[in-house]
Design a protein around this motif. Sequence first.
Motif, PDB file in Angstrom:
ATOM      1  N   ILE A 169      52.175  99.253  94.049  1.00 36.51           N
ATOM      2  CA  ILE A 169      50.839  98.901  94.557  1.00 36.51           C
ATOM      3  C   ILE A 169      50.681  97.382  94.618  1.00 36.51           C
ATOM      4  CG2 ILE A 169      48.376  98.970  94.008  1.00 36.51           C
ATOM      5  CD1 ILE A 169      48.854 101.790  92.878  1.00 36.51           C
ATOM      6  N   ALA A 170      51.135  96.675  93.572  1.00 34.01           N
ATOM      7  CA  ALA A 170      51.015  95.220  93.551  1.00 34.01           C
ATOM      8  C   ALA A 170      51.835  94.581  94.677  1.00 34.01           C
ATOM      9  CB  ALA A 170      51.463  94.681  92.198  1.00 34.01           C
ATOM     10  N   LEU A 171      53.038  95.079  94.915  1.00 34.35           N
ATOM     11  CA  LEU A 171      53.872  94.521  95.979  1.00 34.35           C
ATOM     12  C   LEU A 171      53.268  94.771  97.358  1.00 34.35           C
ATOM     13  CD1 LEU A 171      57.407  95.537  94.632  1.00 34.35           C
ATOM     14  CD2 LEU A 171      56.381  93.256  94.629  1.00 34.35           C
ATOM     15  N   VAL A 172      52.744  95.982  97.566  1.00 32.04           N
ATOM     16  CA  VAL A 172      52.100  96.302  98.842  1.00 32.04           C
ATOM     17  C   VAL A 172      50.862  95.436  99.044  1.00 32.04           C
ATOM     18  CG1 VAL A 172      50.868  98.107 100.111  1.00 32.04           C
ATOM     19  CG2 VAL A 172      53.003  98.657  98.943  1.00 32.04           C
ATOM     20  N   LEU A 173      50.105  95.216  97.967  1.00 30.79           N
ATOM     21  CA  LEU A 173      48.901  94.382  98.052  1.00 30.79           C
ATOM     22  C   LEU A 173      49.262  92.937  98.397  1.00 30.79           C
ATOM     23  CD1 LEU A 173      45.839  94.207  97.697  1.00 30.79           C
ATOM     24  CD2 LEU A 173      46.215  93.795  95.249  1.00 30.79           C
ATOM     25  N   ALA A 174      50.327  92.420  97.781  1.00 28.57           N
ATOM     26  CA  ALA A 174      50.748  91.040  98.070  1.00 28.57           C
ATOM     27  C   ALA A 174      51.100  90.878  99.544  1.00 28.57           C
ATOM     28  CB  ALA A 174      51.939  90.661  97.191  1.00 28.57           C
ATOM     29  N   LEU A 175      51.875  91.810 100.090  1.00 35.07           N
ATOM     30  CA  LEU A 175      52.253  91.741 101.499  1.00 35.07           C
ATOM     31  C   LEU A 175      51.064  92.023 102.407  1.00 35.07           C
ATOM     32  CD1 LEU A 175      54.395  91.482 103.696  1.00 35.07           C
ATOM     33  CD2 LEU A 175      54.920  93.909 103.396  1.00 35.07           C
ATOM     34  N   GLY A 176      50.240  93.015 102.037  1.00 39.44           N
ATOM     35  CA  GLY A 176      49.081  93.354 102.860  1.00 39.44           C
ATOM     36  C   GLY A 176      48.103  92.202 102.986  1.00 39.44           C
TER      37      GLY A 176
ATOM     38  N   THR B 105      57.389  93.326  90.557  1.00 41.64           N
ATOM     39  CA  THR B 105      58.840  93.362  90.450  1.00 41.64           C
ATOM     40  C   THR B 105      59.318  93.675  89.039  1.00 41.64           C
ATOM     41  OG1 THR B 105      58.893  91.665  92.191  1.00 41.64           O
ATOM     42  CG2 THR B 105      60.946  92.065  91.016  1.00 41.64           C
ATOM     43  N   LEU B 106      58.534  93.381  88.026  1.00 47.27           N
ATOM     44  CA  LEU B 106      58.958  93.600  86.642  1.00 47.27           C
ATOM     45  C   LEU B 106      59.523  95.012  86.387  1.00 47.27           C
ATOM     46  CD1 LEU B 106      56.342  91.706  84.408  1.00 47.27           C
ATOM     47  CD2 LEU B 106      58.833  91.513  84.276  1.00 47.27           C
ATOM     48  N   PRO B 107      58.882  96.088  86.871  1.00 46.16           N
ATOM     49  CA  PRO B 107      59.438  97.421  86.573  1.00 46.16           C
ATOM     50  C   PRO B 107      60.788  97.692  87.228  1.00 46.16           C
ATOM     51  CG  PRO B 107      57.136  97.567  87.292  1.00 46.16           C
ATOM     52  CD  PRO B 107      57.599  96.183  87.581  1.00 46.16           C
ATOM     53  N   PHE B 108      61.145  96.900  88.254  1.00 46.59           N
ATOM     54  CA  PHE B 108      62.386  97.157  89.001  1.00 46.59           C
ATOM     55  C   PHE B 108      63.462  96.107  88.739  1.00 46.59           C
ATOM     56  CE2 PHE B 108      58.688  98.609  91.435  1.00 46.59           C
ATOM     57  CZ  PHE B 108      58.981  99.957  91.579  1.00 46.59           C
ATOM     58  N   TRP B 109      63.181  95.146  87.845  1.00 55.73           N
ATOM     59  CA  TRP B 109      64.054  93.993  87.707  1.00 55.73           C
ATOM     60  C   TRP B 109      65.441  94.363  87.194  1.00 55.73           C
ATOM     61  CZ3 TRP B 109      65.510  89.940  89.673  1.00 55.73           C
ATOM     62  CH2 TRP B 109      66.197  88.930  88.995  1.00 55.73           C
ATOM     63  N   ASP B 110      65.535  95.338  86.280  1.00 58.42           N
ATOM     64  CA  ASP B 110      66.839  95.716  85.736  1.00 58.42           C
ATOM     65  C   ASP B 110      67.808  96.124  86.834  1.00 58.42           C
ATOM     66  OD1 ASP B 110      66.945  95.278  82.983  1.00 58.42           O
ATOM     67  OD2 ASP B 110      65.685  97.005  82.578  1.00 58.42           O
ATOM     68  N   ARG B 111      67.295  96.773  87.862  1.00 57.61           N
ATOM     69  CA  ARG B 111      68.172  97.206  88.957  1.00 57.61           C
ATOM     70  C   ARG B 111      68.478  96.060  89.921  1.00 57.61           C
ATOM     71  NH1 ARG B 111      67.249 102.542  92.839  1.00 57.61           N
ATOM     72  NH2 ARG B 111      69.128 102.261  94.110  1.00 57.61           N
ATOM     73  N   LEU B 112      67.477  95.270  90.249  1.00 57.94           N
ATOM     74  CA  LEU B 112      67.653  94.203  91.227  1.00 57.94           C
ATOM     75  C   LEU B 112      68.620  93.129  90.746  1.00 57.94           C
ATOM     76  CD1 LEU B 112      64.048  93.563  92.576  1.00 57.94           C
ATOM     77  CD2 LEU B 112      66.013  94.316  93.911  1.00 57.94           C
ATOM     78  N   ARG B 113      68.535  92.773  89.465  1.00 60.31           N
ATOM     79  CA  ARG B 113      69.271  91.614  88.982  1.00 60.31           C
ATOM     80  C   ARG B 113      70.781  91.820  88.973  1.00 60.31           C
ATOM     81  NH1 ARG B 113      68.802  91.588  82.508  1.00 60.31           N
ATOM     82  NH2 ARG B 113      68.944  93.806  82.148  1.00 60.31           N
ATOM     83  N   SER B 114      71.248  93.047  89.010  1.00 58.59           N
ATOM     84  CA  SER B 114      72.682  93.300  88.995  1.00 58.59           C
ATOM     85  C   SER B 114      73.261  93.503  90.400  1.00 58.59           C
ATOM     86  CB  SER B 114      72.988  94.535  88.135  1.00 58.59           C
ATOM     87  OG  SER B 114      72.308  95.671  88.653  1.00 58.59           O
ATOM     88  N   ASP B 115      72.449  93.355  91.425  1.00 57.72           N
ATOM     89  CA  ASP B 115      72.899  93.592  92.795  1.00 57.72           C
ATOM     90  C   ASP B 115      73.504  92.319  93.385  1.00 57.72           C
ATOM     91  OD1 ASP B 115      72.820  95.404  95.256  1.00 57.72           O
ATOM     92  OD2 ASP B 115      71.788  93.605  95.981  1.00 57.72           O
ATOM     93  N   ARG B 116      74.743  92.389  93.867  1.00 53.00           N
ATOM     94  CA  ARG B 116      75.428  91.217  94.406  1.00 53.00           C
ATOM     95  C   ARG B 116      74.711  90.632  95.608  1.00 53.00           C
ATOM     96  NH1 ARG B 116      78.152  89.293  98.350  1.00 53.00           N
ATOM     97  NH2 ARG B 116      77.877  91.182  99.589  1.00 53.00           N
ATOM     98  N   ARG B 117      74.219  91.495  96.491  1.00 56.76           N
ATOM     99  CA  ARG B 117      73.573  91.014  97.713  1.00 56.76           C
ATOM    100  C   ARG B 117      72.286  90.268  97.405  1.00 56.76           C
ATOM    101  NH1 ARG B 117      73.474  96.759 100.528  1.00 56.76           N
ATOM    102  NH2 ARG B 117      72.878  97.159  98.366  1.00 56.76           N
ATOM    103  N   THR B 118      71.532  90.775  96.443  1.00 54.66           N
ATOM    104  CA  THR B 118      70.296  90.096  96.051  1.00 54.66           C
ATOM    105  C   THR B 118      70.600  88.703  95.522  1.00 54.66           C
ATOM    106  OG1 THR B 118      69.244  92.198  95.501  1.00 54.66           O
ATOM    107  CG2 THR B 118      68.283  90.209  94.543  1.00 54.66           C
TER     108      THR B 118
END
Length: 389
Positions: A199-206, A310-323
Amino acid sequence: MRTGRVGEVFTAFLWLGLVSFGGPIAHLGYFRETFVVRRRWLSEADYADLVALCQFLPGPASSQVGFALGILRAGGVGGGIAAFFGFTLPSALLLAGFGLAAAQIAGPAAEALLHGLKLVAVAVVAQAVWGMARSLAPDRFRAGIAFLAFAISLLAGGPFAQVLAIAFGAVANLAFDRTAPTPPTGRLEVPIARRAGIIALVLALGLLLAIGGLATAGVSPARFLDAFYRSGALVFGGGHVVLPLLEAATVAPGWVTPDDFLAGYGLAQAVPGPLFTFAAYLGALVGGLGGAAAALFAIFLPGLLLVYGTLPFWDRLRSDRRTQAGMRGANAAVVGVLGAAFYDPVFTSAVLTPWDAVLALGGFLLVTIGNMPAWSAVLLLPLASLLVR
């Protein structure tokens, strides 16, 4: 992390808001000393994780780290808001007051002092470009990205060119960087549900799209809010990197004169707390106290929404090479964008005589070779400018 009270978070960050001089890198050092070493609110690995997250996102990195620390300490968004207000209020009030009083400053002596503040901006932004180039563009490929971003920003001009340059850097490095991803250092226990994060990410972009659409349609309040919201939403690296976006958003349409802009930016080096509170000064010039409050709200809101989302998803994002590769390219491009802003308007508007060049170089050497804090240049260069004139 043990759960604390919102009041405890506010008082801890209010003290830091009063004494944290030196810009975002220094702020992160203050935070580590206060919350990792002395108060033991979190571990070294968890703190490094928070810093990595906030450097990954657009927005004011030190304020975002403080906001996240408040959330983790108090167990919810109330702690983040308390941390934000405590850390931001001192410098915001000082800069808003200066913006309200700027119209009353007149006369040859005042003009000489204000010109000295513009020379402070030359010294400090030059230091920022130099330091960021060494850390964010350390190899030939990323140095090339920085150069092309510099050329795009300087030759095309405007906020769109700056965003294009950063996007180019991210895509170019993503296409050619084969560096292995940095392994995670730990695991953050985040008191935020994934649904709330989305919701927070959608609100930021919206809000970015909605306010921008209204501004394009000519709605006057939306134009003002869009100038600051867009600057807060699109700036990578925080701190001095917001300078070109704010300059394009406020000087180009004629809301603020180049001289007032650079004088205020120089003064912002003398106050503690986040550099993004420079928006309070600009808002006060345009719309008084209400304008200062609206500018502050608009410039900080996207960065805080992004870190919360982003905090709830950070564990997954931070290990991604492309990111990681995309962010390394975007950060290299940021060096070029800031370099273009250093040339125009900072250098071209401030260095008008040989004496200006001497004073600006002296200020640069003071804060780099001499390792003096930026506020020392704020004290010395206006006085030197007054004596010369």
